[in-house]
Every structure is written in C-alpha cells, then in structure tokens.
Design a protein around this motif. Structure first.
Motif, mmCIF file in Angstrom:
data_model
loop_
_atom_site.group_PDB
_atom_site.id
_atom_site.type_symbol
_atom_site.label_atom_id
_atom_site.label_comp_id
_atom_site.label_asym_id
_atom_site.label_seq_id
_atom_site.Cartn_x
_atom_site.Cartn_y
_atom_site.Cartn_z
ATOM 1 N N ASP A 1 0.863 -1.186 0.000
ATOM 2 C CA ASP A 1 0.000 0.000 0.000
ATOM 3 C C ASP A 1 0.902 1.240 0.000
ATOM 4 O O ASP A 1 1.665 1.454 0.943
ATOM 5 N N GLU B 1 4.170 5.341 -13.528
ATOM 6 C CA GLU B 1 2.729 5.121 -13.316
ATOM 7 C C GLU B 1 2.093 4.246 -14.398
ATOM 8 O O GLU B 1 1.214 3.434 -14.112
ATOM 9 N N ALA C 1 0.097 0.825 -13.600
ATOM 10 C CA ALA C 1 -1.288 0.602 -14.061
ATOM 11 C C ALA C 1 -1.393 -0.720 -14.830
ATOM 12 O O ALA C 1 -2.346 -1.498 -14.630
ATOM 13 N N ARG D 1 -1.272 -3.470 -12.281
ATOM 14 C CA ARG D 1 -2.529 -3.569 -11.510
ATOM 15 C C ARG D 1 -3.550 -4.379 -12.290
ATOM 16 O O ARG D 1 -4.200 -5.265 -11.747
ATOM 17 N N PRO E 1 -4.636 -4.153 -6.052
ATOM 18 C CA PRO E 1 -5.639 -3.123 -5.745
ATOM 19 C C PRO E 1 -5.122 -1.711 -6.048
ATOM 20 O O PRO E 1 -3.921 -1.459 -6.020
ATOM 21 N N GLU E 2 -6.059 -0.819 -6.282
ATOM 22 C CA GLU E 2 -5.764 0.616 -6.444
ATOM 23 C C GLU E 2 -4.960 1.103 -5.233
ATOM 24 O O GLU E 2 -5.252 0.705 -4.096
ATOM 25 N N GLY E 3 -3.949 1.912 -5.496
ATOM 26 C CA GLY E 3 -3.162 2.458 -4.379
ATOM 27 C C GLY E 3 -2.003 1.568 -3.952
ATOM 28 O O GLY E 3 -1.196 1.967 -3.118
#
Ligand SMILES: Cc1cc2nc3c(=O)[nH]c(=O)nc-3n(C[C@H](O)[C@H](O)[C@H](O)COP(=O)(O)O)c2cc1C
Length: 188
Positions: free
Chosen positions: A101, A142, A146, A149, A155-157
């Motif tokens: 996280d 990033e 992405a 992910r 998960p997001e974050g």
C-alpha cells in the motif's frame, strides 16, 4: 533444535526448480504464513499476486526488462536491460508478486516481514524460494504500475515491491553460507 529454528537455519535461496507445480495446499499454507506476518499498527498493507501462468510471467519479465533500461546508475539493471528473455524468475513454476500500500510509510518493511514468513513456510514444506528484487522496478512509472494492476489484480493504491519464486528445488539445497561473526552484542 526445535523445528522452527531448524527451518530458519536450513532455508536457502533456490534458483533452480523442477517443472512440476506446487500443490494448492502448499500454496495456501505459504500465503497464510504471509498474512500472519507482523505489520506496523496491524495495517497488513500487502497484496500477493500468485502467477502460475507462463505467458503472464513472460509479460511481467518483459516489463521489468523495459523498466531496467531507465535505471542508468545500476550495473545489474544495465545487464537486465540488455538481456533479451532474461530468466529473471528462474523458470520457477510459481511466482508471488508482493505489492504494498503506497500510503503506508512502512510498506517495504511490512511486506518484507510477509516475504520472510512465506520463505520460511516454503522451506518448512520442502519448497525452495528466492527473493527477486527486480520486481520493484515495476513501481517506477505510473503507466507500468497501471499495467501491473490490471494484469496482476493489484488493488488501487498498491504497487509491486518484490517477487518471490516458489517451487520444488531442482537439487537438494547446500548448507547455509557462513554467517558474519561479531554482529551482535549482549549487554547485561
Ligand atoms: C532484500 C533481498 C534481495 C534479494 N534479491 C535477490 C535477487 O534479486 N535475486 C536473487 O537471486 N537473490 C536475491 N536475494 C537472495 C540473496 O542473494 C540470499 O538471501 C543471500 O545470498 C544469502 O543466501 P541464502 O538466502 O541462501 O541464505 C535477495 C535477498 C534479500 C534479503
């Protein structure tokens, strides 16, 4: 010596594996050991993507090689960037991508505890494992985060921190490397 200490002292990093897959029971036991790791304020800020699909693993390997090209000041990264189809995951039948996280200031420490628990659990079951640092390259940009992910259901974050290879060792592990002396002081 009790069994836990025995496993701690005999666990080795394994870099060559048999082709046969580990069982679901073994995988579940390893993952469960991971989630029982200690974490800062019990935040448990980890996510484990288990990859057993060769094609997906090849794609993740390509992304790491692509990212390595952006890291100029590291000879290992340069070597990876110039090695097509580098066997970064040592042809292990199972790879666990450990993501953390990003809002957790101790995500790396927490995920490292989970990783060590999983490596010890693996060793206790007769499985080999090895930490794969290069997975951390996937968190640099990033657009790559992405892609990861989406492909790894992170998960997001969250973003990848490290990888663990898992499988039956190709050969019985050698005894542990000698440890450095003089690394503790007992003050009474
Ligand atoms: C933070 C960390 C990063 C590591 N990265 C890698 C790696 O990228 N590739 C690899 O083959 N081994 C890696 N290792 C494994 C070490 O090389 C290994 O633990 C060390 O040589 C001692 O051997 P042992 O694990 O068999 O006791 C890593 C270990 C740690 C703790």
């Amino acid at each position: 010596m009790n069994e836990v200490l025995q496993v701690i002292k005999t666990r080795r990093s394994v870099r060559s594996y048999q082709e046969r897959q580990i069982t679901n029971e073994e995988l579940k036991a390893v993952l469960e050991a991971g989630v029982y790791a200690p974490s800062s304020m019990n935040t448990q800020p980890w996510f484990f993507s288990v990859v057993q699909n060769r094609e997906l693993l090849a794609r993740v390997t390509d992304w790491i090689i692509e990212e390595a090209a952006f890291i100029k000041d590291n000879p290992k990264a340069r070597e990876i960037a110039s090695t097509k189809n580098a066997a970064l995951f040592r042809r292990a039948p199972t790879v666990i991508v450990v993501s953390g996280d990003r809002s957790n200031p101790l995500a790396v420490e927490n995920c490292s505890c989970a990783a060590q628990n999983m490596m010890l659990a693996a060793a206790s079951l007769g499985l080999g494992s090895c930490w794969i640092t290069y997975v951390g390259y996937l968190a640099r940009r990033e657009a790559t985060v992405a892609k990861c992910r989406a492909a790894l259901r992170i998960p997001e974050g969250y973003a990848p921190i490290l990888g663990l290879t898992l499988g039956y060792p190709a050969a019985p592990p050698e005894p542990a490397q000698p440890r450095r002396k003089g690394v503790f002081a007992v003050l009474v």
